[in-house]
Design a protein around this motif. Structure first.
Motif, PDB file in Angstrom:
ATOM      1  N   UNK A 120      37.709  41.276  29.097  1.00 61.22           N
ATOM      2  CA  UNK A 120      36.504  40.941  29.794  1.00 61.22           C
ATOM      3  C   UNK A 120      36.326  39.206  29.918  1.00 61.22           C
ATOM      4  N   UNK A 121      36.545  38.677  28.763  1.00 61.89           N
ATOM      5  CA  UNK A 121      36.371  37.395  28.582  1.00 61.89           C
ATOM      6  C   UNK A 121      37.513  36.542  29.343  1.00 61.89           C
ATOM      7  N   UNK A 122      38.620  37.098  29.570  1.00 60.30           N
ATOM      8  CA  UNK A 122      39.759  36.225  30.144  1.00 60.30           C
ATOM      9  C   UNK A 122      40.403  37.045  31.672  1.00 60.30           C
ATOM     10  N   UNK A 123      39.567  37.992  32.178  1.00 68.49           N
ATOM     11  CA  UNK A 123      40.136  38.609  33.156  1.00 68.49           C
ATOM     12  C   UNK A 123      40.478  37.771  34.413  1.00 68.49           C
ATOM     13  N   UNK A 124      39.877  36.863  34.556  1.00 68.81           N
ATOM     14  CA  UNK A 124      40.147  35.800  35.916  1.00 68.81           C
ATOM     15  C   UNK A 124      41.443  35.298  35.775  1.00 68.81           C
ATOM     16  N   UNK A 125      42.234  35.604  34.813  1.00 64.97           N
ATOM     17  CA  UNK A 125      43.647  35.133  34.846  1.00 64.97           C
ATOM     18  C   UNK A 125      44.656  36.032  35.679  1.00 64.97           C
ATOM     19  N   UNK A 126      43.887  37.101  36.348  1.00 66.76           N
ATOM     20  CA  UNK A 126      44.623  38.141  37.086  1.00 66.76           C
ATOM     21  C   UNK A 126      44.136  37.726  38.594  1.00 66.76           C
ATOM     22  N   UNK A 127      43.438  36.692  38.785  1.00 67.87           N
ATOM     23  CA  UNK A 127      43.118  36.246  40.209  1.00 67.87           C
ATOM     24  C   UNK A 127      44.432  35.187  40.606  1.00 67.87           C
ATOM     25  N   UNK A 128      44.705  35.676  41.923  1.00 64.61           N
ATOM     26  CA  UNK A 128      46.104  34.964  42.408  1.00 64.61           C
ATOM     27  C   UNK A 128      45.820  33.558  42.623  1.00 64.61           C
ATOM     28  N   UNK A 129      44.613  33.210  42.535  1.00 62.72           N
ATOM     29  CA  UNK A 129      44.264  31.510  42.624  1.00 62.72           C
ATOM     30  C   UNK A 129      44.585  30.768  41.240  1.00 62.72           C
ATOM     31  N   UNK A 130      44.677  31.853  40.331  1.00 65.24           N
ATOM     32  CA  UNK A 130      44.827  31.002  39.114  1.00 65.24           C
ATOM     33  C   UNK A 130      46.379  31.540  38.714  1.00 65.24           C
ATOM     34  N   UNK A 131      46.718  32.776  38.970  1.00 65.36           N
ATOM     35  CA  UNK A 131      48.319  32.953  38.447  1.00 65.36           C
ATOM     36  C   UNK A 131      48.855  33.449  40.035  1.00 65.36           C
ATOM     37  N   UNK A 132      49.276  32.442  40.638  1.00 66.72           N
ATOM     38  CA  UNK A 132      49.896  32.651  42.142  1.00 66.72           C
ATOM     39  C   UNK A 132      51.129  33.651  42.075  1.00 66.72           C
ATOM     40  N   UNK A 133      51.701  33.465  41.140  1.00 62.45           N
ATOM     41  CA  UNK A 133      53.184  34.291  40.994  1.00 62.45           C
ATOM     42  C   UNK A 133      52.954  35.838  41.183  1.00 62.45           C
ATOM     43  N   UNK A 134      51.502  36.394  40.885  1.00 63.28           N
ATOM     44  CA  UNK A 134      51.291  37.676  41.075  1.00 63.28           C
ATOM     45  C   UNK A 134      50.568  38.076  42.380  1.00 63.28           C
ATOM     46  N   UNK A 135      50.914  37.237  43.449  1.00 67.60           N
ATOM     47  CA  UNK A 135      50.422  37.588  44.763  1.00 67.60           C
ATOM     48  C   UNK A 135      51.095  38.642  45.444  1.00 67.60           C
ATOM     49  N   UNK A 136      50.750  39.220  46.141  1.00 65.77           N
ATOM     50  CA  UNK A 136      51.488  40.461  46.752  1.00 65.77           C
ATOM     51  C   UNK A 136      52.680  39.999  47.634  1.00 65.77           C
ATOM     52  N   UNK A 137      53.369  40.770  47.872  1.00 64.72           N
ATOM     53  CA  UNK A 137      54.905  40.531  48.478  1.00 64.72           C
ATOM     54  C   UNK A 137      54.593  40.051  50.045  1.00 64.72           C
ATOM     55  N   UNK A 138      53.638  40.476  50.468  1.00 66.15           N
ATOM     56  CA  UNK A 138      53.433  40.083  52.004  1.00 66.15           C
ATOM     57  C   UNK A 138      53.107  38.603  51.935  1.00 66.15           C
ATOM     58  N   UNK A 139      52.239  38.125  51.169  1.00 65.23           N
ATOM     59  CA  UNK A 139      51.826  36.778  50.878  1.00 65.23           C
ATOM     60  C   UNK A 139      53.019  35.785  50.347  1.00 65.23           C
ATOM     61  N   UNK A 140      53.714  36.221  49.548  1.00 60.68           N
ATOM     62  CA  UNK A 140      54.943  35.472  49.111  1.00 60.68           C
ATOM     63  C   UNK A 140      55.926  35.475  50.300  1.00 60.68           C
ATOM     64  N   UNK A 141      56.241  36.507  50.969  1.00 58.92           N
ATOM     65  CA  UNK A 141      57.008  36.353  52.098  1.00 58.92           C
ATOM     66  C   UNK A 141      56.604  35.297  53.208  1.00 58.92           C
ATOM     67  N   UNK A 142      55.345  35.016  53.337  1.00 61.54           N
ATOM     68  CA  UNK A 142      54.951  33.755  54.248  1.00 61.54           C
ATOM     69  C   UNK A 142      55.090  32.489  53.747  1.00 61.54           C
ATOM     70  N   UNK A 143      55.388  32.305  52.598  1.00 56.14           N
ATOM     71  CA  UNK A 143      55.764  30.890  52.115  1.00 56.14           C
ATOM     72  C   UNK A 143      56.979  30.019  52.587  1.00 56.14           C
ATOM     73  N   UNK A 144      56.435  28.871  52.733  1.00 49.93           N
ATOM     74  CA  UNK A 144      57.804  28.013  53.030  1.00 49.93           C
ATOM     75  C   UNK A 144      58.782  27.916  52.076  1.00 49.93           C
ATOM     76  N   UNK A 145      59.860  27.309  52.414  1.00 51.54           N
ATOM     77  CA  UNK A 145      61.071  26.940  51.666  1.00 51.54           C
ATOM     78  C   UNK A 145      60.568  26.156  50.363  1.00 51.54           C
TER      79      UNK A 145
END
Length: 214
Positions: A120-145
């Motif tokens: 509860x004190x650290x749950x913001x680590x699961x926000x993609x703005x903080x841990x971008x590697x856990x963004x969904x596949x659709x978002x990752x697939x749109x990224x540039x090289x």
């Protein structure tokens, strides 16, 4: 720690097609997630300058406004709810790190007993703005090289390896450079004569060459 911010911004921009799109992302020894601190590089390089485990823990607390009393829970994975680990382990597990980066002393991941108060004190680590590697596949697939630079003697080396796999799994071209004699922070010393490391110029030349090529 700027890498996670750059990756997060790249993800935000792809969702706004009316804005000019980023040509490429260049990430140099970035930290890209604050969830799994049990990766091989976290075990192997915890005492390597210029980013030791103690310093990393302090910086993480400052950056994310997390009291240092929760550090042990973060480092042992006790802040990760079992259902979230089931969701994210396919992207964050040590199983994604090539075995050549494992040492004889590397231990498999074994998350500590889940601590709800710590979560509860650290749950913001699961926000993609903080841990971008856990963004969904659709978002990752749109990224540039991407141009990714990792260093062997870096406690957060494996974040780059995980991100490389995430991008490649979605068909994103990755230009990866691994500096075998590099350590975190050596890039900023490329023009300091008495503290200059051979790896510093390697990293500068790598990034300059990549930018000129695109």
């Amino acid at each position: 720690f700027g890498g996670w911010a750059a990756a997060s911004i790249a993800q935000s921009l792809v969702s706004i097609p009316s804005l000019p799109q980023i040509r490429a992302q260049v990430l140099i020894t970035p930290i890209l997630q604050f969830v799994n601190f049990l990766l091989p590089s976290q075990q192997q390089n915890k005492n390597i300058p210029f980013l030791t485990r103690d310093l990393m823990t302090l910086l993480v607390g400052k950056y994310l406004a997390i009291d240092l009393s929760w550090s042990d829970s973060m480092l042992t994975g006790s802040v990760i709810p079992p259902d979230k680990w089931m969701k994210y382990r396919k992207w964050l597990s040590s199983d994604n790190i090539p075995r050549r980066f494992w040492s004889q002393d590397t231990q498999p991941e074994f998350l500590g007993h889940f601590n709800e108060a710590a979560y509860l004190e650290t749950k913001h680590i699961f926000h993609t703005e903080i841990s971008p590697i856990i963004a969904d596949d659709e978002t990752i697939a749109q990224l540039p090289e991407a141009c990714l630079v990792s260093c062997e003697y870096d406690i957060i080396r494996d974040d780059t390896l995980l991100y490389k796999k995430r991008l490649e799994d979605q068909g994103i071209p990755v230009n990866w450079h691994h500096v075998t004699d590099g350590l975190h922070g050596c890039l900023i010393m490329f023009d300091i004569k008495f503290l200059n490391f051979p790896c510093s110029m390697k990293m500068v030349n790598t990034v300059v060459s990549y930018i000129k090529s695109i």
